[in-house]
Design a protein around this motif. Structure first.
Motif, mmCIF file in Angstrom:
data_model
loop_
_atom_site.group_PDB
_atom_site.id
_atom_site.type_symbol
_atom_site.label_atom_id
_atom_site.label_comp_id
_atom_site.label_asym_id
_atom_site.label_seq_id
_atom_site.Cartn_x
_atom_site.Cartn_y
_atom_site.Cartn_z
ATOM 1 N N ILE A 189 12.453 24.766 -22.430
ATOM 2 C CA ILE A 189 12.850 26.154 -22.151
ATOM 3 C C ILE A 189 11.647 26.974 -21.678
ATOM 4 C CG2 ILE A 189 12.532 27.162 -24.475
ATOM 5 C CD1 ILE A 189 15.235 28.566 -24.053
ATOM 6 N N ILE A 190 10.452 26.649 -22.171
ATOM 7 C CA ILE A 190 9.256 27.343 -21.698
ATOM 8 C C ILE A 190 8.932 26.915 -20.269
ATOM 9 C CG2 ILE A 190 6.794 27.735 -22.102
ATOM 10 C CD1 ILE A 190 8.817 29.036 -24.119
ATOM 11 N N LYS A 191 9.116 25.648 -19.965
ATOM 12 C CA LYS A 191 8.890 25.184 -18.585
ATOM 13 C C LYS A 191 9.840 25.888 -17.628
ATOM 14 C CE LYS A 191 8.566 21.074 -15.663
ATOM 15 N NZ LYS A 191 9.357 21.688 -14.567
ATOM 16 N N LEU A 192 11.096 26.081 -18.046
ATOM 17 C CA LEU A 192 12.053 26.795 -17.211
ATOM 18 C C LEU A 192 11.580 28.219 -16.955
ATOM 19 C CD1 LEU A 192 14.787 27.066 -15.778
ATOM 20 C CD2 LEU A 192 15.802 27.632 -18.012
ATOM 21 N N ALA A 193 11.096 28.896 -18.012
ATOM 22 C CA ALA A 193 10.595 30.270 -17.854
ATOM 23 C C ALA A 193 9.419 30.302 -16.882
ATOM 24 C CB ALA A 193 10.202 30.842 -19.215
ATOM 25 N N CYS A 194 8.548 29.318 -16.973
ATOM 26 C CA CYS A 194 7.395 29.255 -16.069
ATOM 27 C C CYS A 194 7.837 28.964 -14.635
ATOM 28 C CB CYS A 194 6.409 28.191 -16.544
ATOM 29 S SG CYS A 194 5.571 28.594 -18.101
ATOM 30 N N ASP A 195 8.796 28.062 -14.487
ATOM 31 C CA ASP A 195 9.287 27.723 -13.145
ATOM 32 C C ASP A 195 9.917 28.929 -12.454
ATOM 33 O OD1 ASP A 195 8.460 25.114 -13.444
ATOM 34 O OD2 ASP A 195 10.447 24.331 -13.980
ATOM 35 N N ALA A 206 3.387 32.324 -12.587
ATOM 36 C CA ALA A 206 3.463 31.635 -13.876
ATOM 37 C C ALA A 206 2.111 31.090 -14.325
ATOM 38 C CB ALA A 206 4.459 30.494 -13.783
ATOM 39 N N TYR A 207 1.965 30.993 -15.645
ATOM 40 C CA TYR A 207 0.846 30.294 -16.263
ATOM 41 C C TYR A 207 1.257 28.833 -16.483
ATOM 42 C CZ TYR A 207 -1.023 34.939 -17.460
ATOM 43 O OH TYR A 207 -1.504 36.213 -17.425
ATOM 44 N N PRO A 208 0.285 27.943 -16.703
ATOM 45 C CA PRO A 208 0.619 26.568 -17.072
ATOM 46 C C PRO A 208 1.399 26.525 -18.383
ATOM 47 C CG PRO A 208 -1.670 26.720 -16.387
ATOM 48 C CD PRO A 208 -1.163 28.122 -16.508
ATOM 49 N N VAL A 209 2.344 25.606 -18.479
ATOM 50 C CA VAL A 209 3.215 25.519 -19.656
ATOM 51 C C VAL A 209 2.405 25.368 -20.932
ATOM 52 C CG1 VAL A 209 4.976 24.122 -20.814
ATOM 53 C CG2 VAL A 209 5.166 24.588 -18.364
ATOM 54 N N GLN A 250 11.594 33.757 -32.572
ATOM 55 C CA GLN A 250 10.926 34.944 -32.049
ATOM 56 C C GLN A 250 9.672 34.565 -31.272
ATOM 57 O OE1 GLN A 250 13.219 37.227 -32.011
ATOM 58 N NE2 GLN A 250 11.942 38.836 -32.875
ATOM 59 N N ARG A 251 8.939 33.586 -31.767
ATOM 60 C CA ARG A 251 7.729 33.164 -31.062
ATOM 61 C C ARG A 251 8.067 32.492 -29.734
ATOM 62 N NH1 ARG A 251 5.233 30.083 -36.037
ATOM 63 N NH2 ARG A 251 3.760 29.194 -34.520
ATOM 64 N N VAL A 252 9.192 31.786 -29.668
ATOM 65 C CA VAL A 252 9.643 31.212 -28.399
ATOM 66 C C VAL A 252 10.014 32.329 -27.423
ATOM 67 C CG1 VAL A 252 11.447 29.832 -27.282
ATOM 68 C CG2 VAL A 252 10.373 29.027 -29.407
ATOM 69 N N ARG A 253 10.697 33.343 -27.911
ATOM 70 C CA ARG A 253 11.045 34.479 -27.049
ATOM 71 C C ARG A 253 9.773 35.155 -26.523
ATOM 72 N NH1 ARG A 253 15.295 35.127 -31.015
ATOM 73 N NH2 ARG A 253 17.337 34.953 -29.998
ATOM 74 N N PHE A 254 8.770 35.266 -27.389
ATOM 75 C CA PHE A 254 7.494 35.852 -26.966
ATOM 76 C C PHE A 254 6.864 34.992 -25.871
ATOM 77 C CE2 PHE A 254 2.807 35.618 -27.747
ATOM 78 C CZ PHE A 254 2.481 36.785 -27.078
ATOM 79 N N THR A 262 5.901 36.055 -21.884
ATOM 80 C CA THR A 262 4.514 36.035 -21.400
ATOM 81 C C THR A 262 4.235 34.750 -20.621
ATOM 82 O OG1 THR A 262 3.795 35.118 -23.545
ATOM 83 C CG2 THR A 262 3.663 37.511 -23.264
ATOM 84 N N ALA A 263 5.262 34.233 -19.944
ATOM 85 C CA ALA A 263 5.121 32.985 -19.205
ATOM 86 C C ALA A 263 4.328 33.145 -17.914
ATOM 87 C CB ALA A 263 6.499 32.409 -18.887
ATOM 88 N N GLY A 264 4.091 34.368 -17.495
ATOM 89 C CA GLY A 264 3.345 34.619 -16.269
ATOM 90 C C GLY A 264 2.494 35.866 -16.382
ATOM 91 N N ALA A 265 1.836 36.193 -15.280
ATOM 92 C CA ALA A 265 0.871 37.305 -15.265
ATOM 93 C C ALA A 265 1.590 38.640 -15.139
ATOM 94 C CB ALA A 265 -0.123 37.110 -14.125
ATOM 95 N N ASN A 266 2.318 39.036 -16.188
ATOM 96 C CA ASN A 266 2.993 40.330 -16.211
ATOM 97 C C ASN A 266 1.979 41.456 -16.352
ATOM 98 O OD1 ASN A 266 5.572 38.927 -16.419
ATOM 99 N ND2 ASN A 266 5.011 38.542 -18.547
#
Length: 319
Positions: A111-117, A122-125, A151-155, A159-163
């Motif tokens: 799910i984190i890889k999907l957010a990064c994709d 995006a940052y590296p997974v 909650q930590r997964v949601r966080f 923050t999966a990319g340079a927001n």
């Protein structure tokens, strides 16, 4: 965050650069209920801002408008000088909301890889997993996580990319003390890198310890806007606590001068007073001999209650 409304504002603000968020005369109603009323606020780069308010104050509606999930009835909402939808498309905004559930039967890393994709910057997974403190659970199924782990997964997804702006709604709900400390450590690092952070919370001690600014909403309006110290000073009261032997004379204590609040538990008396010197002097005049006497400023939670209660009383009196 600044406000052009007639509210309490502080002198020390981080106002360098164009505003990250701008609400200009924003109104939003749901039927007969006005959730947001003539809201004028700004948020600037590098600020960490806590959004506080009792239930029904307009916090969720404000966040929905900020993220483009709802449109205002009137007024304008701008993120980075454009619409919320456009700013989100550009990858400038990360959000961690209470609503919505995570996909089940997938692993955390997936799910984190999907957010990064999906993120345009995006940052590296592995970096995202590490900064969120979830590397050790990366191979666990999402539906097998505890509330705090979710909650930590949601966080991590937020923050999966340079927001440049991170919006958090009750971010530490379900986290234990250690996880909360780690979470806010990560948030401080985000702010130190120049990102603006806006978070809504019911943990007022977090707002006191973390936020550069505190915004108090009340019935859709900005009631107070300033640092935690300024908000506490505005409440205009101090807290007094002491122990008494024997039966507590509640009737006499409730007649003390400058009394703003009184509670008793066991042998301990806790008082909020607008003039602590006069109140303590009157305690002695009653022939009482307080032990373990302490006088201190209100905490943010007590100041928040005092300010919102006063506003409610004024509105009731105006009707």
């Amino acid at each position: 965050m600044t406000t052009t409304a007639s509210t309490f504002t502080g002198d020390e603000r981080r106002t360098g650069g164009a505003p990250v968020v701008s609400f200009a005369n924003v109104n939003k109603s749901y039927g007969a209920v006005q959730a947001v009323a003539d809201l004028n606020i700004e948020l600037h780069p590098g600020e960490t801002v806590a959004l506080l308010g009792p239930n029904g104050a307009g916090k969720s509606s404000t966040l929905d408008l900020l993220l483009g999930l709802r449109n205002p009835d009137s007024g304008t909402v701008r993120l980075f000088g454009t619409t919320p939808q456009r700013a989100i498309e550009q990858g400038k905004v990360g959000a961690m909301l209470q609503s919505g559930s995570l996909m089940e039967e997938v692993r955390v890393r997936e799910i984190i890889k999907l957010a990064c994709d999906l993120h345009p910057r995006a940052y590296p997974v592995e970096q995202v997993l590490e900064q969120a403190g979830i590397t050790e659970i990366a191979d666990r199924l999402v539906n097998k996580l505890s509330g705090g782990q979710e909650q930590r997964v949601r966080f991590a997804m937020a923050t999966a990319g340079a927001n440049e702006l991170i919006v958090l709604d009750e971010p530490t709900t379900g986290m234990d003390v250690t996880s909360r400390q780690q979470f806010w450590g990560a948030m401080r690092r985000q702010a130190d890198e120049g990102r603006a952070i806006l978070f809504a919370t019911h943990y007022l001690e977090e707002a006191d310890a973390i936020a550069d600014r505190v915004i108090v909403l009340h019935r859709g309006r900005v009631l107070a806007d300033g640092s935690a110290a300024e908000i506490k000073a505005r409440a205009g009261a101090r807290k007094i606590s002491f122990d008494l032997d024997g039966e507590l004379p509640e009737a006499e204590l409730r007649q003390l001068p400058a009394l703003a609040g009184l509670s008793m538990a066991g042998r301990t008396v806790r008082i909020q007073s607008h003039d602590p010197d006069a109140t303590v002097h009157a305690v002695y005049r009653l022939g009482l001999y307080p032990r373990n006497l302490e006088v201190a400023g209100l905490g943010l939670e007590q100041a928040f209650i005092a300010i919102t209660d006063a506003a409610t009383a004024e509105e009731g009196g105006a009707r």
